[in-house]
Design a protein around this motif. Structure first.
Motif, PDB file in Angstrom:
ATOM      1  N   TYR A 162       0.841  -1.202   0.000  1.00 57.93           N
ATOM      2  CA  TYR A 162       0.000   0.000   0.000  1.00 57.93           C
ATOM      3  C   TYR A 162       0.880   1.258   0.000  1.00 57.93           C
ATOM      4  O   TYR A 162       0.600   2.225  -0.709  1.00 57.93           O
ATOM      5  CB  TYR A 162      -0.922   0.012   1.223  1.00 57.93           C
ATOM      6  CG  TYR A 162      -2.041  -0.994   1.166  1.00 57.93           C
ATOM      7  CD1 TYR A 162      -2.668  -1.321  -0.031  1.00 57.93           C
ATOM      8  CD2 TYR A 162      -2.493  -1.626   2.323  1.00 57.93           C
ATOM      9  CE1 TYR A 162      -3.695  -2.258  -0.077  1.00 57.93           C
ATOM     10  CE2 TYR A 162      -3.521  -2.558   2.292  1.00 57.93           C
ATOM     11  CZ  TYR A 162      -4.111  -2.869   1.080  1.00 57.93           C
ATOM     12  OH  TYR A 162      -5.139  -3.789   1.033  1.00 57.93           O
TER      13      TYR A 162
ATOM     14  N   THR B  41      -2.907  -1.463  10.423  1.00 58.40           N
ATOM     15  CA  THR B  41      -4.196  -1.839   9.845  1.00 58.40           C
ATOM     16  C   THR B  41      -4.528  -0.911   8.676  1.00 58.40           C
ATOM     17  O   THR B  41      -3.886   0.135   8.491  1.00 58.40           O
ATOM     18  CB  THR B  41      -5.303  -1.739  10.902  1.00 58.40           C
ATOM     19  OG1 THR B  41      -5.390  -0.370  11.351  1.00 58.40           O
ATOM     20  CG2 THR B  41      -5.019  -2.645  12.089  1.00 58.40           C
ATOM     21  N   ASN B  42      -5.554  -1.285   7.915  1.00 54.35           N
ATOM     22  CA  ASN B  42      -5.957  -0.458   6.777  1.00 54.35           C
ATOM     23  C   ASN B  42      -6.362   0.943   7.204  1.00 54.35           C
ATOM     24  O   ASN B  42      -6.043   1.933   6.529  1.00 54.35           O
ATOM     25  CB  ASN B  42      -7.112  -1.124   6.018  1.00 54.35           C
ATOM     26  CG  ASN B  42      -6.659  -2.352   5.257  1.00 54.35           C
ATOM     27  OD1 ASN B  42      -5.462  -2.595   5.095  1.00 54.35           O
ATOM     28  ND2 ASN B  42      -7.597  -3.154   4.780  1.00 54.35           N
ATOM     29  N   SER B  43      -7.078   1.050   8.323  1.00 55.60           N
ATOM     30  CA  SER B  43      -7.521   2.376   8.786  1.00 55.60           C
ATOM     31  C   SER B  43      -6.326   3.243   9.195  1.00 55.60           C
ATOM     32  O   SER B  43      -6.306   4.452   8.928  1.00 55.60           O
ATOM     33  CB  SER B  43      -8.486   2.234   9.965  1.00 55.60           C
ATOM     34  OG  SER B  43      -7.859   1.624  11.076  1.00 55.60           O
ATOM     35  N   ILE B  44      -5.307   2.624   9.805  1.00 54.23           N
ATOM     36  CA  ILE B  44      -4.093   3.375  10.182  1.00 54.23           C
ATOM     37  C   ILE B  44      -3.367   3.861   8.934  1.00 54.23           C
ATOM     38  O   ILE B  44      -2.890   5.011   8.878  1.00 54.23           O
ATOM     39  CB  ILE B  44      -3.159   2.489  11.045  1.00 54.23           C
ATOM     40  CG1 ILE B  44      -3.783   2.219  12.407  1.00 54.23           C
ATOM     41  CG2 ILE B  44      -1.784   3.129  11.189  1.00 54.23           C
ATOM     42  CD1 ILE B  44      -3.914   3.443  13.286  1.00 54.23           C
TER      43      ILE B  44
ATOM     44  N   VAL C 259      -4.671   4.476   5.977  1.00 54.23           N
ATOM     45  CA  VAL C 259      -5.466   5.570   5.385  1.00 54.23           C
ATOM     46  C   VAL C 259      -5.220   6.871   6.140  1.00 54.23           C
ATOM     47  O   VAL C 259      -5.025   7.929   5.534  1.00 54.23           O
ATOM     48  CB  VAL C 259      -6.967   5.208   5.387  1.00 54.23           C
ATOM     49  CG1 VAL C 259      -7.814   6.432   5.030  1.00 54.23           C
ATOM     50  CG2 VAL C 259      -7.248   4.080   4.404  1.00 54.23           C
ATOM     51  N   ARG C 260      -5.212   6.782   7.469  1.00 49.26           N
ATOM     52  CA  ARG C 260      -4.948   7.986   8.270  1.00 49.26           C
ATOM     53  C   ARG C 260      -3.557   8.546   8.015  1.00 49.26           C
ATOM     54  O   ARG C 260      -3.366   9.768   7.966  1.00 49.26           O
ATOM     55  CB  ARG C 260      -5.107   7.656   9.759  1.00 49.26           C
ATOM     56  CG  ARG C 260      -6.536   7.450  10.203  1.00 49.26           C
ATOM     57  CD  ARG C 260      -6.591   7.082  11.671  1.00 49.26           C
ATOM     58  NE  ARG C 260      -7.883   6.533  12.037  1.00 49.26           N
ATOM     59  CZ  ARG C 260      -8.166   6.000  13.212  1.00 49.26           C
ATOM     60  NH1 ARG C 260      -7.212   5.927  14.146  1.00 49.26           N
ATOM     61  NH2 ARG C 260      -9.377   5.524  13.478  1.00 49.26           N
TER      62      ARG C 260
END
Length: 320
Positions: free
Chosen positions: A67, A143-146, A148-149
Protein backbone atom coordinates in the motif's frame (compact mmCIF):
# COMPACT_ATOMS: atom_id res chain seq x y z
CA UNK A 1 10.55 65.17 -9.79
CA UNK A 2 10.56 63.68 -6.28
CA UNK A 3 6.81 62.99 -6.54
CA UNK A 4 7.18 61.09 -9.84
CA UNK A 5 10.09 59.07 -8.42
CA UNK A 6 8.00 58.23 -5.35
CA UNK A 7 5.11 57.08 -7.54
CA UNK A 8 7.52 54.93 -9.58
CA UNK A 9 8.93 53.33 -6.44
CA UNK A 10 5.47 52.67 -5.00
CA UNK A 11 4.05 51.17 -8.21
CA UNK A 12 3.23 47.48 -8.02
CA UNK A 13 4.11 45.22 -10.94
CA UNK A 14 3.32 41.59 -11.58
CA UNK A 15 4.43 40.10 -14.91
CA UNK A 16 1.61 38.52 -16.95
CA UNK A 17 4.00 35.66 -17.76
CA UNK A 18 7.51 34.34 -17.15
CA UNK A 19 9.98 33.11 -19.76
CA UNK A 20 11.28 29.59 -19.12
CA UNK A 21 14.76 28.35 -19.98
CA UNK A 22 15.57 25.01 -21.53
CA UNK A 23 19.05 23.51 -21.26
CA UNK A 24 21.36 26.57 -21.08
CA UNK A 25 23.84 26.76 -23.96
CA UNK A 26 22.26 23.78 -25.73
CA UNK A 27 19.17 25.44 -27.23
CA UNK A 28 20.12 24.30 -30.75
CA UNK A 29 20.03 20.68 -29.58
CA UNK A 30 16.65 20.83 -27.81
CA UNK A 31 15.07 18.60 -30.45
CA UNK A 32 17.59 15.83 -29.78
CA UNK A 33 17.57 16.40 -26.01
CA UNK A 34 13.79 15.95 -26.04
CA UNK A 35 14.24 12.27 -27.02
CA UNK A 36 15.81 11.08 -23.73
CA UNK A 37 13.47 13.36 -21.76
CA UNK A 38 10.40 11.96 -23.53
CA UNK A 39 11.69 8.43 -22.92
CA UNK A 40 12.24 9.09 -19.22
CA UNK A 41 8.81 10.66 -18.77
CA UNK A 42 7.22 7.69 -20.57
CA UNK A 43 9.15 5.21 -18.41
CA UNK A 44 8.21 7.06 -15.22
CA UNK A 45 4.49 7.19 -16.02
CA UNK A 46 4.33 3.63 -17.37
CA UNK A 47 6.36 2.06 -14.55
CA UNK A 48 4.52 3.77 -11.70
CA UNK A 49 1.05 3.19 -13.18
CA UNK A 50 1.98 -0.48 -13.67
CA UNK A 51 3.00 -0.77 -10.00
CA UNK A 52 -0.29 0.78 -8.89
CA UNK A 53 -2.34 -1.55 -11.13
CA UNK A 54 -0.27 -4.59 -10.09
CA UNK A 55 -0.96 -4.01 -6.39
CA UNK A 56 -4.60 -3.11 -6.96
CA UNK A 57 -5.33 -6.25 -9.02
CA UNK A 58 -3.33 -8.74 -6.90
CA UNK A 59 -5.07 -9.69 -3.62
CA UNK A 60 -1.90 -11.24 -2.22
CA UNK A 61 -0.23 -7.80 -2.39
CA UNK A 62 -2.92 -6.12 -0.29
CA UNK A 63 -0.46 -5.63 2.55
CA UNK A 64 0.86 -2.48 4.28
CA UNK A 65 4.23 -2.55 2.50
CA UNK A 66 2.61 -2.60 -0.94
CA UNK A 67 0.00 0.00 0.00
CA UNK A 68 2.86 2.37 0.82
CA UNK A 69 4.50 1.43 -2.47
CA UNK A 70 1.25 2.43 -4.22
CA UNK A 71 1.41 5.80 -2.45
CA UNK A 72 5.00 6.23 -3.68
CA UNK A 73 4.01 5.30 -7.25
CA UNK A 74 1.09 7.76 -7.31
CA UNK A 75 3.33 10.48 -5.87
CA UNK A 76 5.89 9.84 -8.62
CA UNK A 77 3.13 10.09 -11.23
CA UNK A 78 2.12 13.46 -9.75
CA UNK A 79 5.73 14.68 -9.66
CA UNK A 80 6.24 13.63 -13.29
CA UNK A 81 3.06 15.34 -14.48
CA UNK A 82 4.05 18.53 -12.63
CA UNK A 83 7.02 19.18 -14.92
CA UNK A 84 6.19 17.20 -18.07
CA UNK A 85 3.94 19.76 -19.90
CA UNK A 86 6.27 22.75 -19.65
CA UNK A 87 9.53 20.82 -20.10
CA UNK A 88 8.38 19.10 -23.28
CA UNK A 89 6.74 22.33 -24.54
CA UNK A 90 10.12 24.05 -24.29
CA UNK A 91 12.10 21.16 -25.81
CA UNK A 92 9.61 20.23 -28.56
CA UNK A 93 8.07 23.54 -29.60
CA UNK A 94 10.30 26.20 -27.98
CA UNK A 95 7.14 27.41 -26.20
CA UNK A 96 8.78 29.20 -23.30
CA UNK A 97 6.07 31.44 -21.85
CA UNK A 98 4.17 30.42 -18.74
CA UNK A 99 1.42 32.61 -17.25
CA UNK A 100 2.11 34.07 -13.81
CA UNK A 101 -0.70 32.20 -12.03
CA UNK A 102 -0.01 28.98 -13.95
CA UNK A 103 3.57 29.24 -12.72
CA UNK A 104 2.41 29.55 -9.11
CA UNK A 105 0.11 26.53 -9.50
CA UNK A 106 2.90 24.43 -11.05
CA UNK A 107 5.30 25.52 -8.31
CA UNK A 108 2.83 24.49 -5.59
CA UNK A 109 2.26 21.00 -7.01
CA UNK A 110 5.94 20.45 -7.78
CA UNK A 111 6.92 21.17 -4.16
CA UNK A 112 3.77 19.44 -2.87
CA UNK A 113 4.65 16.11 -4.47
CA UNK A 114 8.28 16.44 -3.36
CA UNK A 115 7.19 16.84 0.27
CA UNK A 116 4.67 14.00 -0.08
CA UNK A 117 7.38 11.72 -1.51
CA UNK A 118 9.66 12.48 1.44
CA UNK A 119 6.80 11.72 3.86
CA UNK A 120 5.90 8.47 2.09
CA UNK A 121 9.52 7.32 2.28
CA UNK A 122 9.43 8.04 6.03
CA UNK A 123 6.19 6.02 6.37
CA UNK A 124 7.83 3.16 4.46
CA UNK A 125 10.80 3.21 6.83
CA UNK A 126 8.39 2.97 9.78
CA UNK A 127 6.69 0.06 8.01
CA UNK A 128 10.03 -1.76 7.66
CA UNK A 129 10.89 -1.08 11.32
CA UNK A 130 7.59 -2.54 12.54
CA UNK A 131 7.88 -5.55 10.20
CA UNK A 132 11.38 -6.41 11.47
CA UNK A 133 11.11 -5.48 15.16
CA UNK A 134 7.59 -6.77 15.79
CA UNK A 135 6.63 -9.16 12.96
CA UNK A 136 3.88 -10.97 14.90
CA UNK A 137 1.96 -7.74 15.54
CA UNK A 138 2.78 -6.18 12.15
CA UNK A 139 -0.73 -6.61 10.68
CA UNK A 140 -2.37 -5.54 13.95
CA UNK A 141 -0.31 -2.31 14.16
CA UNK A 142 -0.52 -1.28 10.50
CA UNK A 143 -4.20 -1.84 9.85
CA UNK A 144 -5.96 -0.46 6.78
CA UNK A 145 -7.52 2.38 8.79
CA UNK A 146 -4.09 3.38 10.18
CA UNK A 147 -2.59 3.39 6.68
CA UNK A 148 -5.47 5.57 5.39
CA UNK A 149 -4.95 7.99 8.27
CA UNK A 150 -1.22 8.11 7.58
CA UNK A 151 -1.93 8.87 3.91
CA UNK A 152 -4.36 11.67 4.83
CA UNK A 153 -1.86 13.08 7.35
CA UNK A 154 0.87 13.11 4.67
CA UNK A 155 -1.37 15.01 2.22
CA UNK A 156 -2.56 17.43 4.94
CA UNK A 157 1.00 18.11 6.09
CA UNK A 158 2.21 18.93 2.58
CA UNK A 159 -0.85 21.10 1.86
CA UNK A 160 -0.61 23.12 5.08
CA UNK A 161 3.18 23.57 4.74
CA UNK A 162 3.09 24.74 1.12
CA UNK A 163 -0.23 26.60 0.94
CA UNK A 164 1.33 29.99 1.89
CA UNK A 165 4.05 29.84 -0.81
CA UNK A 166 1.98 31.05 -3.81
CA UNK A 167 0.57 33.91 -1.74
CA UNK A 168 4.04 34.91 -0.49
CA UNK A 169 5.14 35.15 -4.14
CA UNK A 170 1.96 36.90 -5.25
CA UNK A 171 2.45 39.75 -2.77
CA UNK A 172 5.90 40.62 -4.18
CA UNK A 173 6.65 43.48 -6.54
CA UNK A 174 8.52 42.22 -9.63
CA UNK A 175 10.99 43.93 -11.92
CA UNK A 176 9.48 44.60 -15.38
CA UNK A 177 12.68 43.52 -17.14
CA UNK A 178 13.31 40.32 -15.12
CA UNK A 179 11.06 37.50 -16.29
CA UNK A 180 13.57 34.76 -17.21
CA UNK A 181 13.36 31.59 -15.11
CA UNK A 182 16.38 29.31 -14.78
CA UNK A 183 14.45 26.12 -15.65
CA UNK A 184 11.57 24.88 -17.79
CA UNK A 185 9.37 24.79 -14.68
CA UNK A 186 8.70 26.99 -11.65
CA UNK A 187 10.72 26.61 -8.44
CA UNK A 188 9.92 28.82 -5.45
CA UNK A 189 13.58 29.86 -5.06
CA UNK A 190 13.82 30.65 -8.77
CA UNK A 191 10.66 32.78 -8.94
CA UNK A 192 11.34 34.83 -5.82
CA UNK A 193 14.74 35.93 -7.20
CA UNK A 194 12.93 37.84 -9.96
CA UNK A 195 11.27 40.17 -7.43
CA UNK A 196 12.33 43.78 -6.89
CA UNK A 197 11.38 43.62 -3.22
CA UNK A 198 12.56 42.34 0.13
CA UNK A 199 12.32 38.53 -0.09
CA UNK A 200 13.51 37.80 3.48
CA UNK A 201 10.11 36.34 4.45
CA UNK A 202 10.16 34.05 1.39
CA UNK A 203 13.69 32.88 2.16
CA UNK A 204 12.94 32.18 5.82
CA UNK A 205 9.64 30.44 5.13
CA UNK A 206 11.19 28.36 2.32
CA UNK A 207 13.98 27.30 4.69
CA UNK A 208 11.41 26.47 7.39
CA UNK A 209 9.43 24.26 4.97
CA UNK A 210 12.55 22.38 3.86
CA UNK A 211 13.79 21.81 7.43
CA UNK A 212 10.37 20.88 8.87
CA UNK A 213 9.54 18.40 6.11
CA UNK A 214 12.45 16.90 4.16
CA UNK A 215 14.94 17.73 6.92
CA UNK A 216 12.90 16.12 9.72
CA UNK A 217 11.95 13.17 7.49
CA UNK A 218 15.57 12.41 6.63
CA UNK A 219 16.60 12.43 10.30
CA UNK A 220 13.71 10.12 11.24
CA UNK A 221 14.58 7.76 8.37
CA UNK A 222 18.17 7.58 9.66
CA UNK A 223 16.79 6.88 13.15
CA UNK A 224 14.51 4.14 11.75
CA UNK A 225 17.42 2.42 10.01
CA UNK A 226 19.56 2.70 13.13
CA UNK A 227 16.83 0.90 15.10
CA UNK A 228 16.36 -1.63 12.28
CA UNK A 229 20.10 -2.38 12.24
CA UNK A 230 20.10 -2.75 16.04
CA UNK A 231 17.19 -5.20 15.82
CA UNK A 232 18.76 -7.18 12.96
CA UNK A 233 22.08 -7.53 14.78
CA UNK A 234 20.14 -9.01 17.69
CA UNK A 235 18.90 -11.90 15.55
CA UNK A 236 20.63 -15.19 16.26
CA UNK A 237 20.88 -16.67 12.78
CA UNK A 238 22.96 -15.02 10.00
CA UNK A 239 20.34 -16.22 7.51
CA UNK A 240 17.61 -14.40 9.46
CA UNK A 241 19.72 -11.25 9.50
CA UNK A 242 20.24 -11.41 5.74
CA UNK A 243 16.55 -12.09 5.11
CA UNK A 244 15.52 -9.15 7.31
CA UNK A 245 17.98 -6.74 5.67
CA UNK A 246 16.94 -7.93 2.20
CA UNK A 247 13.39 -6.66 2.83
CA UNK A 248 14.83 -3.14 3.28
CA UNK A 249 17.07 -2.99 0.20
CA UNK A 250 14.44 -1.62 -2.21
CA UNK A 251 13.32 1.08 0.22
CA UNK A 252 16.90 2.01 1.09
CA UNK A 253 17.74 2.46 -2.61
CA UNK A 254 14.57 4.56 -3.11
CA UNK A 255 15.66 6.78 -0.19
CA UNK A 256 19.10 7.28 -1.76
CA UNK A 257 17.60 7.99 -5.20
CA UNK A 258 15.39 10.72 -3.69
CA UNK A 259 17.60 12.31 -1.03
CA UNK A 260 20.93 12.47 -2.88
CA UNK A 261 19.49 14.75 -5.62
CA UNK A 262 17.61 16.77 -2.93
CA UNK A 263 20.90 17.40 -1.11
CA UNK A 264 22.52 18.21 -4.47
CA UNK A 265 19.85 20.82 -5.32
CA UNK A 266 20.11 22.40 -1.85
CA UNK A 267 23.91 22.59 -1.99
CA UNK A 268 23.87 24.04 -5.51
CA UNK A 269 21.35 26.74 -4.53
CA UNK A 270 23.25 27.69 -1.37
CA UNK A 271 26.90 27.37 -2.39
CA UNK A 272 27.05 26.82 -6.16
CA UNK A 273 26.10 30.24 -7.48
CA UNK A 274 29.45 30.48 -9.29
CA UNK A 275 28.84 27.21 -11.17
CA UNK A 276 27.66 27.27 -14.83
CA UNK A 277 23.89 27.50 -15.35
CA UNK A 278 24.04 24.13 -17.13
CA UNK A 279 25.05 22.43 -13.86
CA UNK A 280 22.11 24.02 -12.02
CA UNK A 281 19.71 22.84 -14.73
CA UNK A 282 21.02 19.27 -14.83
CA UNK A 283 20.91 18.85 -11.03
CA UNK A 284 17.31 20.13 -10.97
CA UNK A 285 16.27 17.70 -13.73
CA UNK A 286 17.98 14.79 -11.94
CA UNK A 287 16.08 15.70 -8.74
CA UNK A 288 12.68 15.83 -10.47
CA UNK A 289 12.88 13.25 -13.27
CA UNK A 290 15.24 10.48 -12.14
CA UNK A 291 13.50 9.21 -8.93
CA UNK A 292 10.14 8.55 -10.68
CA UNK A 293 12.05 6.65 -13.39
CA UNK A 294 14.22 4.56 -11.06
CA UNK A 295 11.72 3.67 -8.31
CA UNK A 296 9.66 1.24 -10.47
CA UNK A 297 12.88 -0.32 -11.78
CA UNK A 298 14.25 -0.78 -8.23
CA UNK A 299 11.07 -2.41 -6.93
CA UNK A 300 10.48 -4.57 -10.01
CA UNK A 301 14.06 -5.90 -9.90
CA UNK A 302 14.31 -6.41 -6.11
CA UNK A 303 10.75 -7.60 -5.39
CA UNK A 304 9.67 -10.82 -7.08
CA UNK A 305 5.96 -10.47 -6.11
CA UNK A 306 5.83 -6.97 -7.66
CA UNK A 307 7.67 -8.11 -10.78
CA UNK A 308 5.32 -11.05 -11.31
CA UNK A 309 2.22 -8.90 -10.67
CA UNK A 310 3.43 -6.28 -13.16
CA UNK A 311 4.00 -8.97 -15.79
CA UNK A 312 0.45 -10.27 -15.23
CA UNK A 313 -0.94 -6.77 -15.79
CA UNK A 314 1.06 -6.45 -19.04
CA UNK A 315 -0.07 -9.87 -20.27
CA UNK A 316 -3.70 -9.05 -19.45
CA UNK A 317 -3.43 -5.87 -21.53
CA UNK A 318 -1.86 -7.82 -24.41
CA UNK A 319 -4.73 -10.34 -24.38
CA UNK A 320 -7.46 -7.69 -24.14
Amino acid sequence: MLLSQSLLNSSFFQPPAFLMSGIPGMEALHGWISIPFSSMYTMALTGNILIFLAVRRTPSLHQPMYYFLCMLALTDVGLTLSTLPTTLAVLWFDHRLIAFHACLIQMFFLHFFSVVESSVLLAMSFDRFVAISNPFRYAAILTNSIIVRMGLAIVARATVSLFPLPFLLKRLNYCPGKILLSHSFCFHADVMKLACADITVNILYGLYVVLSTVGVDSLLIVLSYTLILHTVLGLASPRERLRALNTCVSHFLAVLVFYIPVIGVSMIHRFGKHLPQLVHALVAYVYLVVPPVLNPIIYSVKSKPIREAMLRVIRRKDHS
